[in-house]
Scaffold this active site. Sequence first.
Site, PDB file in Angstrom:
ATOM      1  CG  HIS B 220      -2.028  -0.974   1.168  1.00  0.00           C
ATOM      2  ND1 HIS B 220      -1.873  -2.314   1.479  1.00  0.00           N
ATOM      3  CD2 HIS B 220      -3.329  -0.824   0.825  1.00  0.00           C
ATOM      4  CE1 HIS B 220      -3.033  -2.926   1.332  1.00  0.00           C
ATOM      5  NE2 HIS B 220      -3.936  -2.056   0.935  1.00  0.00           N
ATOM      6  CG  HIS B 263       1.958  -3.142   6.483  1.00  0.00           C
ATOM      7  ND1 HIS B 263       2.667  -4.245   6.059  1.00  0.00           N
ATOM      8  CD2 HIS B 263       1.024  -2.918   5.534  1.00  0.00           C
ATOM      9  CE1 HIS B 263       2.179  -4.662   4.909  1.00  0.00           C
ATOM     10  NE2 HIS B 263       1.187  -3.886   4.570  1.00  0.00           N
ATOM     11  CG  ASP B 267       6.339  -4.117   7.462  1.00  0.00           C
ATOM     12  OD1 ASP B 267       5.260  -4.582   7.861  1.00  0.00           O
ATOM     13  OD2 ASP B 267       7.439  -4.613   7.734  1.00  0.00           O
TER      14      ASP B 267
END
Lengths: 415, 350
Positions: B220, B263, B267
């Site tokens: 994302h 997340h 990350d």
Amino acid sequence: MKEVRLWTASDVSDWLTDEGLQEYTDAFQDVDGPALLRLSEEDFKASPLSLVTGDSGRHLLERIKTLLLTSHMKAHKNNNNNENGHTVIALANGSVSNGKIHNGIPKNGLHPEPVRILIPQPPEQERTPYPTEWFKTGVAFLYALFCFLTTTVVISVVHERVPPKEESPPLPDKFFDLFDRVEWAFSICEINGMLLVGLWFMQWLLLKHRSIIGRRFFFIVGTLYLYRCMTMYVTTLPVPGMHFKCSPKIFGDWEAQSRRVMKMMAGGGLSITGSHSLCGDYLYSGHTVMLTLTYLFIKEYSPRRFWWYPWICWCLSAVGIFCILLAHDHYTIDVLLAYFITTRLFWWYHTMANQQALKEISTGNLFSRVWWFYPFQYFESNVRGIVPRNYQLPFLFRTVTCTRVKYSKLDSRES
Amino acid sequence: MASSDHQGNKDPTNTDGTPSPGTSCPVHSHAAEEAKRNGLRKALVRHRDYVKISVPEGKGNRLPSEWWKTFISLFYAILNLVLTTFMITVVHERVPPKESSPPLPDKFFDYIDRVQWAFTVTEVNGMVLVSIWSIQLLFHRYKAIVARRYFFLLGTLYMYRCVTMYVTTLPVPGMHMVCAPKLHGDSQAMLQRVLQLLSGGGLSITGSHLLCGDFLYSGHTVILTLTYLFLKEYSPRSFWWYHLLCWLTAAVGVICILVAHEHYSVDVVVAYFITTRLFYWYHTMANLQTLKCSPNNYLTHTWWNPVFNLFERNVQTHVPCSFCWPITWPPACLKNPCKKYSMVQSSREE
């Protein structure tokens, strides 16, 4: 050789022959020194000289002028020697300070003495395209030291947060599934690392532009360790293997923590020296950073003739990295990420340093958007061009040259 | 020209044999009158004097479209997306269960508690940015080149993501995460899952985000960052309000990923770093022509350099920011191709 004014016709004739102007000897049979000096262009337009000369006597007139100069200089040298070393101090504007003008009255606007013109020495950055600027290297060294210290402190902080192995087992890793742990592999990695660092240090001592290259190494190493601090701090990975022995946690005891930090710095973070007892510094691997970076620098600044030398270093580096994984001391992702970030930063920095177009901010140059662009400009703004791979013994080993070659008449006058 | 006229002069009616007085291009004017007076045969004989000089194309088009390269990069991007989906399915089987492997300690999670609807905000922002970018791309004059770059970077970033996901598997970031049950070796069901993920685009809004294990690094974040960078790069510099809006959208989206505890922080940090570096690297290489010819260019040490050379070989300058209607009226079809331009052409055709 006596002065031209005292020459006889036969002297003139001899001189013409010496100069290779034999065609004039017949015409100049009656010409003596003073008459020679009085010659001008008009004389060559009338006969008999116009018949002899091919270029209206220009060549001969020039030779006469040179003759005049040299004879003046010789005369005054002789005069000076006769007058017990009476020196003439010439100022920058060329006048004769003691007011005495020797035998040589300035003829045709010529000064009797050679005049010393003082030329101010330009600053070092204009004299050479690779100025040394040790101050900047010092700044880079302090930056690297600061980053190492920060890393050590962060490792110490993160150690407190590592979940115990019982609660949080090692994460699944593809390499660990394929290869079982080999116990002595980590020592190989550290020995390789120390070898590479030692080799690089010796090579660096032998480089001519060691200040510039040292600056680059410190800056890149510092930045890599700074990035490492960030990735270690935000998320803490569990220990990669059950074989790990982590030191007990000291909750909030600042004195003991700072002692730990000192111990780690003294040992360089190596387990051989016994300073690698803290856990939690997994993402990303510092050992990989040092192995990769020293190899890249060795390869970059080694002479092309010794092609086998970077190859040996590559083998040392590759074996070292493989052994980190074999020893189950880091996850595969730690090693991959370290390799990626190190190579990218090294290539990025060196490309920027080698191209003048990339050292300026422009719309086409997206490299200038990086956060370390201003420190980079500070370090590399005076370096013009690609730093050549030249070698030179360090100062202490260089022998001082005692002989000095004499180059010209003027030089010999001074000595 | 005058001398060739003399040498080739076979016209018997020209009695004087001297060059036509006062004309700079005697061949053309003389020949025109001759042709009119003496007809076709004479004109052809006259025109035998002409020498065809073939002029090379010259600079030509400095920003050629080359749609076939764009299709190659689109194919590459789709291939990598499929590979990623497949990899997520594989990795899902290896994720340790939350009971045995609790979420890792994370600095952001310590400070900020989970907010349930934050991930929806992220996905909405992502979809908004991607649609704005598609519209901008459609109206860009050099859409072939820009689209090629976008697909290539997207594909490469997803490929790197495959590698990092596969080698080490992180545990789930929070106890709230619902992971689909594991299928131990059931290939048909796995294939079905892959198709479901692809069709939903990996978004939890569409209900296709049930697989766990794809944490390092965040896809994302990649989409949000990359789309924002492209939006900014290929829009006019004076639209600062537009850039600011897009930046806010992207930033809010990224922060909401963390707020939703979907997340780990590392990350997101790693994804941001890799995306920006790759974008800057590619575009600097493409924009500065001096780099392409320079021998000391370390930027060519990357593995994707041959692909870069293929895509950007014929792009000779910085892609300017200009827009035009996507469907252009083809005026060339309405032009009469048979319009006569000169005596040379007409006589040649005859």
